[in-house]
Motif scaffolding. Structure first.
Motif, PDB file in Angstrom:
ATOM      1  N   HIS A  84       5.422   0.116 -32.157  1.00  0.00           N
ATOM      2  CA  HIS A  84       5.079  -1.274 -31.860  1.00  0.00           C
ATOM      3  C   HIS A  84       5.930  -1.856 -30.741  1.00  0.00           C
ATOM      4  CE1 HIS A  84       2.535  -1.295 -35.328  1.00  0.00           C
ATOM      5  NE2 HIS A  84       3.528  -1.193 -36.197  1.00  0.00           N
ATOM      6  N   TRP A  85       5.304  -2.742 -29.940  1.00  0.00           N
ATOM      7  CA  TRP A  85       6.021  -3.522 -28.942  1.00  0.00           C
ATOM      8  C   TRP A  85       6.199  -4.938 -29.455  1.00  0.00           C
ATOM      9  CZ3 TRP A  85       8.065  -0.824 -25.128  1.00  0.00           C
ATOM     10  CH2 TRP A  85       7.483   0.391 -24.776  1.00  0.00           C
ATOM     11  N   CYS A  86       7.324  -5.566 -29.091  1.00  0.00           N
ATOM     12  CA  CYS A  86       7.597  -6.951 -29.460  1.00  0.00           C
ATOM     13  C   CYS A  86       8.058  -7.715 -28.224  1.00  0.00           C
ATOM     14  CB  CYS A  86       8.674  -7.033 -30.551  1.00  0.00           C
ATOM     15  SG  CYS A  86       8.173  -6.335 -32.141  1.00  0.00           S
ATOM     16  N   LEU A  87       7.606  -8.957 -28.096  1.00  0.00           N
ATOM     17  CA  LEU A  87       7.895  -9.783 -26.926  1.00  0.00           C
ATOM     18  C   LEU A  87       8.887 -10.880 -27.268  1.00  0.00           C
ATOM     19  CD1 LEU A  87       7.341 -10.899 -24.039  1.00  0.00           C
ATOM     20  CD2 LEU A  87       5.395 -12.141 -25.042  1.00  0.00           C
ATOM     21  N   ASN A  88       9.949 -10.953 -26.472  1.00  0.00           N
ATOM     22  CA  ASN A  88      10.943 -12.021 -26.561  1.00  0.00           C
ATOM     23  C   ASN A  88      11.031 -12.728 -25.219  1.00  0.00           C
ATOM     24  OD1 ASN A  88      12.886 -11.133 -29.166  1.00  0.00           O
ATOM     25  ND2 ASN A  88      11.867  -9.444 -28.131  1.00  0.00           N
ATOM     26  N   VAL A  89      11.479 -13.970 -25.257  1.00  0.00           N
ATOM     27  CA  VAL A  89      11.733 -14.730 -24.032  1.00  0.00           C
ATOM     28  C   VAL A  89      13.235 -14.986 -23.948  1.00  0.00           C
ATOM     29  CG1 VAL A  89      11.238 -16.824 -22.762  1.00  0.00           C
ATOM     30  CG2 VAL A  89       9.480 -15.820 -24.209  1.00  0.00           C
ATOM     31  N   VAL A  90      13.856 -14.569 -22.854  1.00  0.00           N
ATOM     32  CA  VAL A  90      15.301 -14.730 -22.674  1.00  0.00           C
ATOM     33  C   VAL A  90      15.636 -16.206 -22.454  1.00  0.00           C
ATOM     34  CG1 VAL A  90      17.288 -14.092 -21.244  1.00  0.00           C
ATOM     35  CG2 VAL A  90      15.519 -12.406 -21.765  1.00  0.00           C
ATOM     36  N   THR A  91      16.744 -16.640 -23.061  1.00  0.00           N
ATOM     37  CA  THR A  91      17.146 -18.042 -22.996  1.00  0.00           C
ATOM     38  C   THR A  91      18.584 -18.178 -22.486  1.00  0.00           C
ATOM     39  OG1 THR A  91      17.828 -17.921 -25.307  1.00  0.00           O
ATOM     40  CG2 THR A  91      15.605 -18.707 -24.874  1.00  0.00           C
ATOM     41  N   GLU A  92      19.006 -19.433 -22.340  1.00  0.00           N
ATOM     42  CA  GLU A  92      20.368 -19.814 -21.940  1.00  0.00           C
ATOM     43  C   GLU A  92      20.685 -19.326 -20.531  1.00  0.00           C
ATOM     44  OE1 GLU A  92      23.270 -19.899 -25.060  1.00  0.00           O
ATOM     45  OE2 GLU A  92      21.730 -20.132 -26.605  1.00  0.00           O
ATOM     46  N   GLY A  93      21.627 -18.418 -20.323  1.00  0.00           N
ATOM     47  CA  GLY A  93      21.986 -18.079 -18.952  1.00  0.00           C
ATOM     48  C   GLY A  93      22.591 -16.701 -18.848  1.00  0.00           C
ATOM     49  N   PRO A  94      22.798 -16.203 -17.617  1.00  0.00           N
ATOM     50  CA  PRO A  94      23.363 -14.874 -17.415  1.00  0.00           C
ATOM     51  C   PRO A  94      24.696 -14.703 -18.140  1.00  0.00           C
ATOM     52  CG  PRO A  94      22.515 -15.744 -15.356  1.00  0.00           C
ATOM     53  CD  PRO A  94      22.474 -16.870 -16.340  1.00  0.00           C
ATOM     54  N   GLY A  95      24.852 -13.543 -18.783  1.00  0.00           N
ATOM     55  CA  GLY A  95      26.077 -13.258 -19.497  1.00  0.00           C
ATOM     56  C   GLY A  95      26.081 -13.736 -20.933  1.00  0.00           C
ATOM     57  N   ARG A  96      25.090 -14.518 -21.319  1.00  0.00           N
ATOM     58  CA  ARG A  96      24.975 -15.012 -22.690  1.00  0.00           C
ATOM     59  C   ARG A  96      23.690 -14.428 -23.280  1.00  0.00           C
ATOM     60  NH1 ARG A  96      26.826 -16.593 -27.607  1.00  0.00           N
ATOM     61  NH2 ARG A  96      25.748 -18.444 -28.447  1.00  0.00           N
ATOM     62  N   PRO A  97      23.767 -13.300 -23.988  1.00  0.00           N
ATOM     63  CA  PRO A  97      22.553 -12.632 -24.461  1.00  0.00           C
ATOM     64  C   PRO A  97      21.894 -13.382 -25.613  1.00  0.00           C
ATOM     65  CG  PRO A  97      24.492 -11.514 -25.322  1.00  0.00           C
ATOM     66  CD  PRO A  97      24.992 -12.572 -24.377  1.00  0.00           C
ATOM     67  N   ALA A  98      20.761 -13.971 -25.332  1.00  0.00           N
ATOM     68  CA  ALA A  98      20.033 -14.737 -26.337  1.00  0.00           C
ATOM     69  C   ALA A  98      18.549 -14.708 -25.972  1.00  0.00           C
ATOM     70  CB  ALA A  98      20.542 -16.175 -26.394  1.00  0.00           C
ATOM     71  N   ALA A  99      17.714 -14.779 -26.999  1.00  0.00           N
ATOM     72  CA  ALA A  99      16.275 -14.722 -26.756  1.00  0.00           C
ATOM     73  C   ALA A  99      15.522 -15.279 -27.954  1.00  0.00           C
ATOM     74  CB  ALA A  99      15.833 -13.277 -26.479  1.00  0.00           C
ATOM     75  N   VAL A 100      14.245 -15.557 -27.719  1.00  0.00           N
ATOM     76  CA  VAL A 100      13.345 -16.016 -28.766  1.00  0.00           C
ATOM     77  C   VAL A 100      12.250 -14.974 -28.934  1.00  0.00           C
ATOM     78  CG1 VAL A 100      11.712 -17.781 -29.500  1.00  0.00           C
ATOM     79  CG2 VAL A 100      13.809 -18.443 -28.303  1.00  0.00           C
ATOM     80  N   LEU A 101      12.113 -14.458 -30.150  1.00  0.00           N
ATOM     81  CA  LEU A 101      11.035 -13.532 -30.478  1.00  0.00           C
ATOM     82  C   LEU A 101       9.776 -14.329 -30.790  1.00  0.00           C
ATOM     83  CD1 LEU A 101       9.891 -10.714 -31.361  1.00  0.00           C
ATOM     84  CD2 LEU A 101      10.801 -11.228 -33.645  1.00  0.00           C
ATOM     85  N   LEU A 102       8.679 -13.996 -30.117  1.00  0.00           N
ATOM     86  CA  LEU A 102       7.406 -14.644 -30.405  1.00  0.00           C
ATOM     87  C   LEU A 102       6.736 -13.875 -31.544  1.00  0.00           C
ATOM     88  CD1 LEU A 102       6.090 -15.492 -26.831  1.00  0.00           C
ATOM     89  CD2 LEU A 102       7.671 -16.763 -28.304  1.00  0.00           C
TER      90      LEU A 102
END
Length: 218
Positions: A84-102
Motif C-alpha cells: 500500500h501507498w500512503c500520502l502525507n503533506v509535509v508541514t512546518e519548515g526545513p529541519g523540522r520533520p512533521a507531516a499530516v497523513l491523509l
C-alpha cells in the motif's frame, strides 16, 4: 468555471496540528491525463517531530523519510505492508520533520475512474441519510484513497504548491469548528504512551457532511 484556488505554501508552514485540523473540508486534487480526480478531505492525522514516537522521523533522517525534513507543502508518499501507498503533506519548515497523513476522502470528481481502480462495480452509491458517508468504502482509508487517485512513489517529493503540480490541495469552504472532532491516531498498538493516545487525529463528523458536498456528489 474557474478552478478553486490552491492552498499556498504558507498554509502548510504553520504548526502541524493547525494544518491537520484545517485540512478537513479541503479538496485533494489529482490531475490525470488532463482530467481531475478529487475528493473532500474528511480525516487526517498529525505526526510531529523526532520526539513523536509514532512519527517516521523519530529514528532520525533516512532515505525513506527525507522529504519530511524539507520544505512544507510537499508530498511524502511511503510504501507500507508491502502493498500500500500512503500520502502525507509535509508541514512546518526545513529541519523540522512533521507531516499530516491523509486518511479519508469523500469522492468528488472522477468517481468512475476511482471505482475502476478500486475494482468496485460501477453502481450509484446508496442514498445518503444523516450520518451516512458518500460512496462508502471507496476512499475511506489512506491506502484506498491512494489507489483510487493513482498516487504512488512517483509523487514522493511532489511540490503541491507549484503552479504546474498534478497533485495539490484546493481550498474548500470553511467548516464550523464543531463539525470536526479529535481522537487518538489509528494503528499505533506498538507505540508507547503518551504518543499512542495523543488526540492528533481529526475527522469530519458523519452527520456534519456539508450540503455543498452532498449536492456536488449527487
Amino acid at each position: 468555471m474557474a478552478p478553486p484556488p490552491r492552498l499556498p505554501r504558507a498554509f502548510f508552514r504553520r504548526p502541524t496540528l493547525i494544518v491537520a485540523r484545517e485540512l478537513i473540508g479541503q479538496r485533494l486534487v489529482r490531475i490525470d491525463r488532463g482530467r481531475s480526480l478529487s475528493g473532500w478531505i474528511v480525516e487526517a492525522e498529525a505526526y510531529i517531530g523526532q520526539e513523536d514516537l509514532a512519527c517516521h522521523a523519530h529514528a532520525g533522517r533516512t532515505e525513506r523519510n527525507r522529504v519530511m525534513w524539507g520544505e512544507a507543502g510537499h508530498a511524502y508518499v511511503y510504501f507500507t505492508y508491502g502493498m500500500h501507498w500512503c500520502l502525507n503533506v509535509v508541514t512546518e519548515g526545513p529541519g523540522r520533520p512533521a507531516a499530516v497523513l491523509l486518511r479519508a476522502l469523500i469522492p468528488a470528481e472522477g468517481v468512475t475512474t476511482m471505482r475502476r481502480r478500486r475494482a468496485l462495480r460501477l453502481r450509484r452509491p446508496r442514498a445518503h441519510g444523516p450520518g451516512e458517508r458518500l460512496d462508502s468504502g471507496l476512499t475511506d482509508g489512506p491506502a484506498k484513497l491512494c489507489q483510487a487517485l493513482g498516487i504512488d512513489r512517483r509523487f514522493n517529493g511532489h511540490d503541491l504548491c507549484a503552479p504546474p503540480a498534478h497533485l495539490f490541495v484546493a481550498r474548500g469552504p470553511a467548516l464550523p469548528r464543531a463539525s470536526v472532532v479529535r481522537g487518538p491516531r489509528v494503528g499505533l498498538d506498538r507505540v508507547p504512551e503518551p504518543w499512542k493516545s495523543k488526540p492528533w487525529r481529526f475527522r469530519l463528523r458523519p452527520e456534519s457532511v456539508p450540503q455543498w458536498v452532498k449536492e456536488e456528489h449527487a
